[in-house]
Scaffold this motif. Sequence first.
Motif, PDB file in Angstrom:
ATOM      1  N   VAL A 263       0.817  -1.213   0.000  1.00  0.00           N
ATOM      2  CA  VAL A 263       0.000   0.000   0.000  1.00  0.00           C
ATOM      3  C   VAL A 263       0.852   1.265   0.000  1.00  0.00           C
ATOM      4  O   VAL A 263       1.757   1.422   0.828  1.00  0.00           O
ATOM      5  CB  VAL A 263      -0.930   0.013   1.241  1.00  0.00           C
ATOM      6  CG1 VAL A 263      -1.884   1.209   1.183  1.00  0.00           C
ATOM      7  CG2 VAL A 263      -1.721  -1.284   1.342  1.00  0.00           C
ATOM      8  N   VAL A 264       0.533   2.170  -0.914  1.00  0.00           N
ATOM      9  CA  VAL A 264       1.115   3.514  -0.929  1.00  0.00           C
ATOM     10  C   VAL A 264       0.155   4.407  -0.157  1.00  0.00           C
ATOM     11  O   VAL A 264      -0.944   4.719  -0.631  1.00  0.00           O
ATOM     12  CB  VAL A 264       1.310   4.037  -2.369  1.00  0.00           C
ATOM     13  CG1 VAL A 264       1.843   5.469  -2.341  1.00  0.00           C
ATOM     14  CG2 VAL A 264       2.246   3.121  -3.145  1.00  0.00           C
ATOM     15  N   LYS A 265       0.541   4.808   1.039  1.00  0.00           N
ATOM     16  CA  LYS A 265      -0.334   5.586   1.919  1.00  0.00           C
ATOM     17  C   LYS A 265      -0.375   7.057   1.492  1.00  0.00           C
ATOM     18  O   LYS A 265       0.628   7.631   1.087  1.00  0.00           O
ATOM     19  CB  LYS A 265       0.163   5.491   3.368  1.00  0.00           C
ATOM     20  CG  LYS A 265       0.310   4.072   3.906  1.00  0.00           C
ATOM     21  CD  LYS A 265      -1.023   3.404   4.116  1.00  0.00           C
ATOM     22  CE  LYS A 265      -0.879   1.983   4.645  1.00  0.00           C
ATOM     23  NZ  LYS A 265      -0.203   1.885   5.933  1.00  0.00           N
ATOM     24  N   LYS A 266      -1.576   7.634   1.592  1.00  0.00           N
ATOM     25  CA  LYS A 266      -1.797   9.060   1.304  1.00  0.00           C
ATOM     26  C   LYS A 266      -1.167   9.453  -0.033  1.00  0.00           C
ATOM     27  O   LYS A 266      -0.433  10.438  -0.145  1.00  0.00           O
ATOM     28  CB  LYS A 266      -1.244   9.920   2.440  1.00  0.00           C
ATOM     29  CG  LYS A 266      -1.896   9.628   3.795  1.00  0.00           C
ATOM     30  CD  LYS A 266      -1.349  10.504   4.900  1.00  0.00           C
ATOM     31  CE  LYS A 266      -2.027  10.190   6.232  1.00  0.00           C
ATOM     32  NZ  LYS A 266      -1.504  11.016   7.339  1.00  0.00           N
ATOM     33  N   ALA A 267      -1.488   8.671  -1.041  1.00  0.00           N
ATOM     34  CA  ALA A 267      -0.872   8.850  -2.360  1.00  0.00           C
ATOM     35  C   ALA A 267      -1.171  10.214  -2.963  1.00  0.00           C
ATOM     36  O   ALA A 267      -0.362  10.753  -3.724  1.00  0.00           O
ATOM     37  CB  ALA A 267      -1.356   7.745  -3.303  1.00  0.00           C
ATOM     38  N   ASN A 268      -2.317  10.781  -2.629  1.00  0.00           N
ATOM     39  CA  ASN A 268      -2.692  12.080  -3.198  1.00  0.00           C
ATOM     40  C   ASN A 268      -1.835  13.227  -2.662  1.00  0.00           C
ATOM     41  O   ASN A 268      -1.855  14.331  -3.224  1.00  0.00           O
ATOM     42  CB  ASN A 268      -4.163  12.372  -2.899  1.00  0.00           C
ATOM     43  CG  ASN A 268      -4.481  12.360  -1.415  1.00  0.00           C
ATOM     44  OD1 ASN A 268      -4.120  11.421  -0.707  1.00  0.00           O
ATOM     45  ND2 ASN A 268      -5.154  13.390  -0.946  1.00  0.00           N
ATOM     46  N   LYS A 269      -1.096  12.992  -1.604  1.00  0.00           N
ATOM     47  CA  LYS A 269      -0.269  14.039  -1.010  1.00  0.00           C
ATOM     48  C   LYS A 269       1.209  13.891  -1.358  1.00  0.00           C
ATOM     49  O   LYS A 269       2.057  14.566  -0.781  1.00  0.00           O
ATOM     50  CB  LYS A 269      -0.451  14.031   0.512  1.00  0.00           C
ATOM     51  CG  LYS A 269      -1.877  14.362   0.946  1.00  0.00           C
ATOM     52  CD  LYS A 269      -2.014  14.412   2.453  1.00  0.00           C
ATOM     53  CE  LYS A 269      -3.452  14.768   2.853  1.00  0.00           C
ATOM     54  NZ  LYS A 269      -3.626  14.814   4.328  1.00  0.00           N
ATOM     55  N   LYS A 270       1.510  12.996  -2.308  1.00  0.00           N
ATOM     56  CA  LYS A 270       2.902  12.749  -2.687  1.00  0.00           C
ATOM     57  C   LYS A 270       3.101  13.071  -4.160  1.00  0.00           C
ATOM     58  O   LYS A 270       2.213  12.847  -4.991  1.00  0.00           O
ATOM     59  CB  LYS A 270       3.267  11.280  -2.418  1.00  0.00           C
ATOM     60  CG  LYS A 270       3.196  10.904  -0.935  1.00  0.00           C
ATOM     61  CD  LYS A 270       3.426   9.423  -0.721  1.00  0.00           C
ATOM     62  CE  LYS A 270       3.353   9.084   0.771  1.00  0.00           C
ATOM     63  NZ  LYS A 270       3.489   7.642   1.037  1.00  0.00           N
ATOM     64  N   ASP A 271       4.314  13.598  -4.472  1.00  0.00           N
ATOM     65  CA  ASP A 271       4.612  13.849  -5.875  1.00  0.00           C
ATOM     66  C   ASP A 271       5.046  12.555  -6.542  1.00  0.00           C
ATOM     67  O   ASP A 271       5.257  11.530  -5.895  1.00  0.00           O
ATOM     68  CB  ASP A 271       5.676  14.938  -6.032  1.00  0.00           C
ATOM     69  CG  ASP A 271       6.992  14.584  -5.359  1.00  0.00           C
ATOM     70  OD1 ASP A 271       7.301  13.381  -5.213  1.00  0.00           O
ATOM     71  OD2 ASP A 271       7.733  15.505  -4.960  1.00  0.00           O
ATOM     72  N   ILE A 272       5.187  12.593  -7.857  1.00  0.00           N
ATOM     73  CA  ILE A 272       5.422  11.363  -8.602  1.00  0.00           C
ATOM     74  C   ILE A 272       6.785  10.747  -8.279  1.00  0.00           C
ATOM     75  O   ILE A 272       6.958   9.528  -8.314  1.00  0.00           O
ATOM     76  CB  ILE A 272       5.263  11.616 -10.112  1.00  0.00           C
ATOM     77  CG1 ILE A 272       5.079  10.281 -10.837  1.00  0.00           C
ATOM     78  CG2 ILE A 272       6.442  12.405 -10.674  1.00  0.00           C
ATOM     79  CD1 ILE A 272       4.524  10.425 -12.226  1.00  0.00           C
ATOM     80  N   THR A 273       7.757  11.593  -7.929  1.00  0.00           N
ATOM     81  CA  THR A 273       9.074  11.058  -7.555  1.00  0.00           C
ATOM     82  C   THR A 273       8.983  10.250  -6.267  1.00  0.00           C
ATOM     83  O   THR A 273       9.533   9.149  -6.158  1.00  0.00           O
ATOM     84  CB  THR A 273      10.091  12.194  -7.390  1.00  0.00           C
ATOM     85  OG1 THR A 273      10.197  12.912  -8.613  1.00  0.00           O
ATOM     86  CG2 THR A 273      11.458  11.655  -7.014  1.00  0.00           C
ATOM     87  N   SER A 274       8.266  10.785  -5.278  1.00  0.00           N
ATOM     88  CA  SER A 274       8.106  10.090  -4.001  1.00  0.00           C
ATOM     89  C   SER A 274       7.340   8.789  -4.192  1.00  0.00           C
ATOM     90  O   SER A 274       7.681   7.749  -3.599  1.00  0.00           O
ATOM     91  CB  SER A 274       7.375  10.994  -2.998  1.00  0.00           C
ATOM     92  OG  SER A 274       8.109  12.170  -2.749  1.00  0.00           O
ATOM     93  N   ILE A 275       6.303   8.835  -5.023  1.00  0.00           N
ATOM     94  CA  ILE A 275       5.531   7.620  -5.282  1.00  0.00           C
ATOM     95  C   ILE A 275       6.398   6.574  -5.968  1.00  0.00           C
ATOM     96  O   ILE A 275       6.361   5.388  -5.630  1.00  0.00           O
ATOM     97  CB  ILE A 275       4.290   7.943  -6.140  1.00  0.00           C
ATOM     98  CG1 ILE A 275       3.330   8.858  -5.376  1.00  0.00           C
ATOM     99  CG2 ILE A 275       3.571   6.654  -6.539  1.00  0.00           C
ATOM    100  CD1 ILE A 275       2.137   9.324  -6.193  1.00  0.00           C
ATOM    101  N   ALA A 276       7.208   7.006  -6.951  1.00  0.00           N
ATOM    102  CA  ALA A 276       8.077   6.071  -7.681  1.00  0.00           C
ATOM    103  C   ALA A 276       9.056   5.380  -6.740  1.00  0.00           C
ATOM    104  O   ALA A 276       9.260   4.162  -6.820  1.00  0.00           O
ATOM    105  CB  ALA A 276       8.831   6.817  -8.779  1.00  0.00           C
TER     106      ALA A 276
END
Length: 434
Positions: free
Chosen positions: A309-322
């Motif tokens: 699970v990627v938590k609070k995905a809407n609050k992260k930029d694409i680099t952090s998500i990657a």
Amino acid sequence: MFEFKMPKMGESISEATIINWLKKVGDYIEAEETLLEVATDKVDSEVPSPVSGTITEIRFQKDAIVEVGTVLALISPLTHEGGTSKIEDKKEENKNQTIQPSINRQRLSENRQPTTDNRQRITDNFLSPLIISIAQKENLSIEELQQIQGSGAEGRLQKSDVFNYLKNRKYPLKSIPQPTTYNLQPTTFPKPKINFVEGKDRIVEMDRMRKMIADHMVYSKQTSPHVTSYLEVDVTNVVNWRNENKDTFQEKYGEKLTFTPIFIEAVAKAIQDFPLINVSVDENKIIVHNDINIGMATALPTGNLIVSVVKKANKKDITSIAKEVNQLAESARNNKLKPEDIQGSTFTISNVGTFGSLMGTPIINQPEVAILALGIIKKRPEVITTEKGDEIAIRSMMFLSLSFDHRVVDGFLGGSFLKRVGDNLEQFNTSTKL
């Protein structure tokens, strides 16, 4: 030498089946530590050793049916410094002890499966029928069981480990919907006959992990009336952007840039616009989750899937998500995910295109109400509108498949959400910096 005997399993029970030994000859065992698991037609039970000492002999192996009172094993007891045995006064206690039923046994014959060679910790060697029945009763997923630290031999899960985990479980069990019971008339349609050709066909027994997966899928289909909508999306901009940035990302961060973080970002943004897709159902109540936690199904070397699970995905930029996607995927492949890595998802995506599938009809990951499948990206000639008019061009196309729970998600909401995800992908900002 202490004689460890098959204990009484309750009134009218004269014999029991050995499910698993948790120790082997030569191992040391503490008093009250579980030595083996046994089963009758009614219960599964963990049987502790009443003494501390070294196991010198085991007389019956797994699947053996043994009468109550029969000597199962010999234990060389730990002694006082003066040589007097510490357990002489416990022999009669073991002789007359009665093991209380720990939990109602379900489908004993189905759960007695042969051990398979599986590198994961959650295998037939580590999941007893007792643990499986507790997990089913408490709505514990395979992913959660996989993260519980076992205190038994070689990290084996014991009943106490599961109950200790449940006491500290963060994700509220109340939000997990229970299946609705309907008064259906039993079918009169006969069970279809399976043609089996001796010498040509073969029988492969389900291992316990696969059985749990099957039960979870059936549970989801029985709980949620599934509807699946499809959308074809032009992801040419996404493909071009990734191709232009994957080498830079590799050099800068030492990691691969996949399509998954782009998909997660598109889904998280769409959920912000349609928050009622980010819910769970608790009987007649709809729980609207504030956090947007995106689960991603990851294939393991064994062929099974696990959802991290990627938590609070809407609050992260694409680099952090990657970066997070890569870390979770690597941990999943090496069986190093932490309990918090697999808990609390509110929406799940499954990239079936990884396996070459054009599209899929995914089954909802309970207690969520929707799941998105992403098909393979393929180049095709498409008619596009330009300043010069309609033209045929080579574009990168992909199908999206959204399965949703029709109890709370109607066609308008499901279709609108799916269209927004597609718009987010088609209108991806190619100037995005990493």
